[in-house]
Structures are given as structure tokens and as C-alpha cells.
Design a protein around this motif. Structure first.
Motif, PDB file in Angstrom:
ATOM      1  N   UNK A 225     -54.722  57.491 -16.702  1.00 43.94           N
ATOM      2  CA  UNK A 225     -55.168  56.348 -17.508  1.00 43.94           C
ATOM      3  C   UNK A 225     -56.160  56.754 -18.591  1.00 43.94           C
ATOM      4  N   UNK A 226     -56.531  58.033 -18.630  1.00 43.62           N
ATOM      5  CA  UNK A 226     -57.538  58.510 -19.589  1.00 43.62           C
ATOM      6  C   UNK A 226     -57.002  59.550 -20.560  1.00 43.62           C
ATOM      7  N   UNK A 227     -55.753  59.952 -20.401  1.00 41.26           N
ATOM      8  CA  UNK A 227     -55.255  61.106 -21.155  1.00 41.26           C
ATOM      9  C   UNK A 227     -54.062  60.771 -22.043  1.00 41.26           C
ATOM     10  N   UNK A 228     -53.852  61.664 -23.019  1.00 42.68           N
ATOM     11  CA  UNK A 228     -52.657  61.607 -23.854  1.00 42.68           C
ATOM     12  C   UNK A 228     -51.522  62.333 -23.136  1.00 42.68           C
ATOM     13  N   UNK A 229     -50.354  62.364 -23.768  1.00 43.52           N
ATOM     14  CA  UNK A 229     -49.202  63.016 -23.146  1.00 43.52           C
ATOM     15  C   UNK A 229     -49.412  64.513 -22.958  1.00 43.52           C
ATOM     16  N   UNK A 230     -50.231  65.141 -23.806  1.00 49.35           N
ATOM     17  CA  UNK A 230     -50.474  66.576 -23.670  1.00 49.35           C
ATOM     18  C   UNK A 230     -51.542  66.898 -22.626  1.00 49.35           C
ATOM     19  N   UNK A 231     -52.062  65.872 -21.972  1.00 53.42           N
ATOM     20  CA  UNK A 231     -53.047  66.086 -20.917  1.00 53.42           C
ATOM     21  C   UNK A 231     -54.480  66.063 -21.377  1.00 53.42           C
TER      22      UNK A 231
ATOM     23  N   UNK B 265     -57.331  51.556 -11.071  1.00 57.75           N
ATOM     24  CA  UNK B 265     -56.605  51.469 -12.343  1.00 57.75           C
ATOM     25  C   UNK B 265     -55.736  52.710 -12.488  1.00 57.75           C
ATOM     26  N   UNK B 266     -54.430  52.508 -12.674  1.00 56.90           N
ATOM     27  CA  UNK B 266     -53.503  53.635 -12.705  1.00 56.90           C
ATOM     28  C   UNK B 266     -52.421  53.392 -13.753  1.00 56.90           C
ATOM     29  N   UNK B 267     -51.313  54.144 -13.648  1.00 57.33           N
ATOM     30  CA  UNK B 267     -50.261  54.011 -14.663  1.00 57.33           C
ATOM     31  C   UNK B 267     -49.083  53.167 -14.180  1.00 57.33           C
TER      32      UNK B 267
ATOM     33  N   UNK C 163     -52.075  50.115 -18.644  1.00 58.67           N
ATOM     34  CA  UNK C 163     -51.270  49.803 -19.832  1.00 58.67           C
ATOM     35  C   UNK C 163     -51.259  48.305 -20.145  1.00 58.67           C
ATOM     36  N   UNK C 164     -51.639  47.490 -19.177  1.00 56.44           N
ATOM     37  CA  UNK C 164     -51.706  46.048 -19.412  1.00 56.44           C
ATOM     38  C   UNK C 164     -52.995  45.718 -20.163  1.00 56.44           C
ATOM     39  N   UNK C 165     -52.904  44.900 -21.171  1.00 51.62           N
ATOM     40  CA  UNK C 165     -54.070  44.539 -21.983  1.00 51.62           C
ATOM     41  C   UNK C 165     -55.128  43.844 -21.131  1.00 51.62           C
TER      42      UNK C 165
END
Length: 360
Positions: free
Chosen positions: A14-20, A167-169, A236-238
Motif C-alpha cells: 500500500x506504500x510502494x510503486x510497481x518497481x517496489x 490496510x492492504x491491496x 485503493x479505495x478512496x
């Protein structure tokens, strides 16, 4: 709205971009929601992953490392960077934040356990947000799968929190993996976290994170046993954190008993090391389980271990070896043997107030 103590656990995914690498926009989004909850009068504790994600790029790694030593080095660099992000964002709302690094051993030692409780209480009462993480730099086992899920449950239980938000993905628990099974149904409410439910959960949810639904269920079981309800929802939910508190977010809610377990009993139940074993007869077992009485020496049939007065011991039913619970013993093994031999039957081996049963 009633003011609450709310523990929020945020996973790496929940804190990172796709590249980690760390995603500053996500931190801004999360801190703005936490700041709003704080302004509404809630006391917020944040258990945050992300130290490895924040630090691996600074050490020249092109992707999230796999080796333990590399993770620890990345965490050593990243923990300060992660706190820098949180400090900067919370400062915009005039909210101080404090870094606390913990290991499991901090919970196992009763004096340290009480000190952690006192320190966090002061921070909350002064309007600060404690930001808690595992002390990854010096840990080995603590970097294993999903440890911050467990850590957040431990903190929520210790602080007698009103709610633990994981909080997760993914937006909660499903009957099967929704990415692989189109018939998977979302589970809105869980009354009790059973062994079967945990066995049915999978592993890590993403390549960047270290936890999965299984570790969240284990955390939910610990927290709910201590009297803290748990809510799993998607980052991902607002405004998912705000929704989790006011009851509008989509996720899975885990019910908890109406009363919180007292701090001393929590420590005994979840963290204290047993220094010996007592085996009791049927009458003593019934007194402990059915009638909620203290344990008298005359009911003890056998003893193991060199325990001393004030130690925690485990109690079993003689013959079947059924585990009955744990308690703080009032006498050493040697003194108990003397009391039993002299038939001083009304003295208490374990007082009911210092007892936590398996069925509590």
C-alpha cells in the motif's frame, strides 16, 4: 462520533510503486486521512511497513532485495527516510509523530511491555502519532512473512484499542482467491477466526510485500481474542481509512468480545514464557474451567520445572494432558510441595485474578 483509539497497519504493497520503491503520493494520501481522524479527536497509532522499500534504491539495488542481510541493510537506510516522509506530511497538520522500533522480545519481558504501554500512552495523550515498525535492522525471524500484521495486533491489544485497521491491496477476505476463482465471494463479517479459516488462506499478496491474508487472519485472531475488533480494507479505495472508522468502507469486519482483556492477562496469554507445568485432578480442573475458582494446592497432582514465586506456569488436566490455561503462581515449586505435603488446603496456588484460561 465516539472518540476512539485506532491502530492502523499499512503494508508495503500500500506504500510502494510497481518497481517496489516508496510512493510519496500514497504517504500523502494516508497521512491526510489520519490527520483528519486525529482532528476529530481519535487517537491514532500507525504501524507502518516500508523501510526496506524506502532504502534499497539508496544502496544501489535495482529492485527489492531478497537476502536477509540485504533487507536489513536496506531497512537501516530506509527507516530514517520513511520517518522523514511521515514527519514532513504530519507537520503540515501540526501533528507530531514519533518513531518506535520494536521486536517480539519487547513484548515478552513484562517490565518492557509496561514501559511501551506507558510511553505510547503519553504520546497519544499529547496528540502525537506513534509510528511503529519492527526493528528490522537487527532482527532475523522478525523479517519473515507478515510480521507487522502480528505487531499491529500486539500493539492494538496492549493499548486496548477500539479498532485495528489492516490496510492492504485487497478489499477484505474472500471464500477463495478472487484473482484465480471467479466464484469467490466476499465475506463481510467474521464472527470467529478458526483454524480452518487460516488454513484456507494463501501466502504473500504481492511481490513487494511480505504479508498475505493468512498473516492478517492470525493477527485478527490475536486482536479479537484480546477484545479488539479488526477491519481489513483496500488502500485503493478512496478515503478507505475514513470509511473504515465511520462504517462506509468496503471490507471484512472481525467481531470481538464486548470486553477488553486486561493488560496483565494479555501479557500472560500471548507473550509470557511458561516456567513450569502443573497437572491437576478432575476437581481442580472443574474449579478452574466451570466454576471460575482459584487453584488450590490440594488439586495439584504433579509438577514440572524449577519455577519460583511470581513465575507464569501452564496448567494441564492430569491423565489427558488437556491444556487448561496459564497463571502466575503464588509459591515456588519447593514451597508448593511443602504446602501439599502438610495439607494446607486453603492456600491458593494461583489466584483467579492471575489466571487466563484456554477458553477465555
Amino acid at each position: 462520533m465516539e472518540k476512539q483509539i485506532i491502530v492502523v497497519k499499512i503494508g508495503t504493497s500500500s506504500l510502494t510503486k510497481e518497481d517496489g520503491s516508496l510512493n510519496p503520493e500514497q504517504i500523502m494520501n494516508i497521512t491526510s486521512q489520519l490527520a483528519r481522524l486525529s482532528r476529530e479527536g481519535h487517537r491514532i497509532i500507525l504501524v507502518s511497513s516500508g523501510a526496506v522499500a524506502a532504502g534499497f534504491g539508496r544502496l544501489g539495488f535495482h529492485k527489492r532485495p531478497v537476502r536477509i542481510a540485504d533487507k536489513q541493510a536496506a531497512a537501516a537506510v530506509g527507516q530514517g527516510l520513511l520517518m522523514e516522509e511521515y514527519t514532513r506530511e504530519f507537520q503540515q497538520y501540526q501533528i507530531p509523530c514519533a518513531q518506535i522500533l520494536l521486536n517480539r522480545s519487547d513484548f515478552e519481558d513484562r517490565r518492557r511491555y509496561k514501559n511501551i504501554f506507558s510511553s505510547i500512552s503519553v504520546l497519544l495523550n499529547r496528540g502525537a502519532v506513534p509510528v511503529i515498525n519492527e526493528n528490522d535492522t537487527i532482527a532475523i525471524e522478525e523479517l519473515k512473512l507478515g510480521d507487522n500484521d502480528t505487531l499491529s495486533a500486539q500493539v492494538a491489544a496492549m493499548m486496548h484499542a477500539d479498532l485495528l485497521i489492516l490496510l492492504t491491496d485487497i478489499d477484505g477476505l474472500y471464500t477463495a482467491n478472487p484473482a484465480e476463482d471467479e466464484t469467490a465471494r466476499h465475506i463481510d463479517v467474521v464472527e470467529k477466526v478458526t483454524d480452518d479459516l487460516i488454513r484456507g488462506a494463501g501466502g504473500a499478496g504481492s511481490s513487494n510485500g511480505t504479508g498475505g491474508m493468512r498473516t492478517k487472519l492470525i493477527a485478527a485472531r490475536l486482536a479479537t481474542k484480546a477484545g479488539v475488533p479488526v477491519f481489513i480494507c483496500s488502500s485503493r479505495e478512496k478515503d478507505s481509512l475514513l470509511g473504515a472508522v465511520n462504517g462506509t468502507a468496503h471490507g471484512t469486519y472481525f467481531r470481538a468480545p464486548l470486553r477488553n482483556m486486561r493488560t496483565r492477562l494479555q501479557w500472560m496469554a500471548f507473550y509470557a514464557q511458561s516456567m513450569g507445568n502443573l497437572y491437576v485432578d478432575e476437581g481442580a480442573a472443574d474449579a478452574l474451567q466451570k466454576y471460575e475458582k482459584s487453584l488450590l494446592p490440594k488439586g495439584i497432582a504433579a509438577m514440572e520445572g524449577d519455577f519460583q514465586k511470581g513465575d507464569v506456569v501452564s496448567v494441564f488436566r492430569r491423565g489427558t494432558h488437556e491444556y487448561l490455561g496459564k497463571g502466575i503462581v503464588n509459591y515456588s515449586r519447593q514451597d508448593l510441595q511443602t504446602i501439599i505435603r502438610e495439607n494446607r488446603s486453603q492456600m491458593e496456588a494461583i489466584n483467579r485474578d492471575n489466571w487466563i484460561g484456554e477458553k477465555n
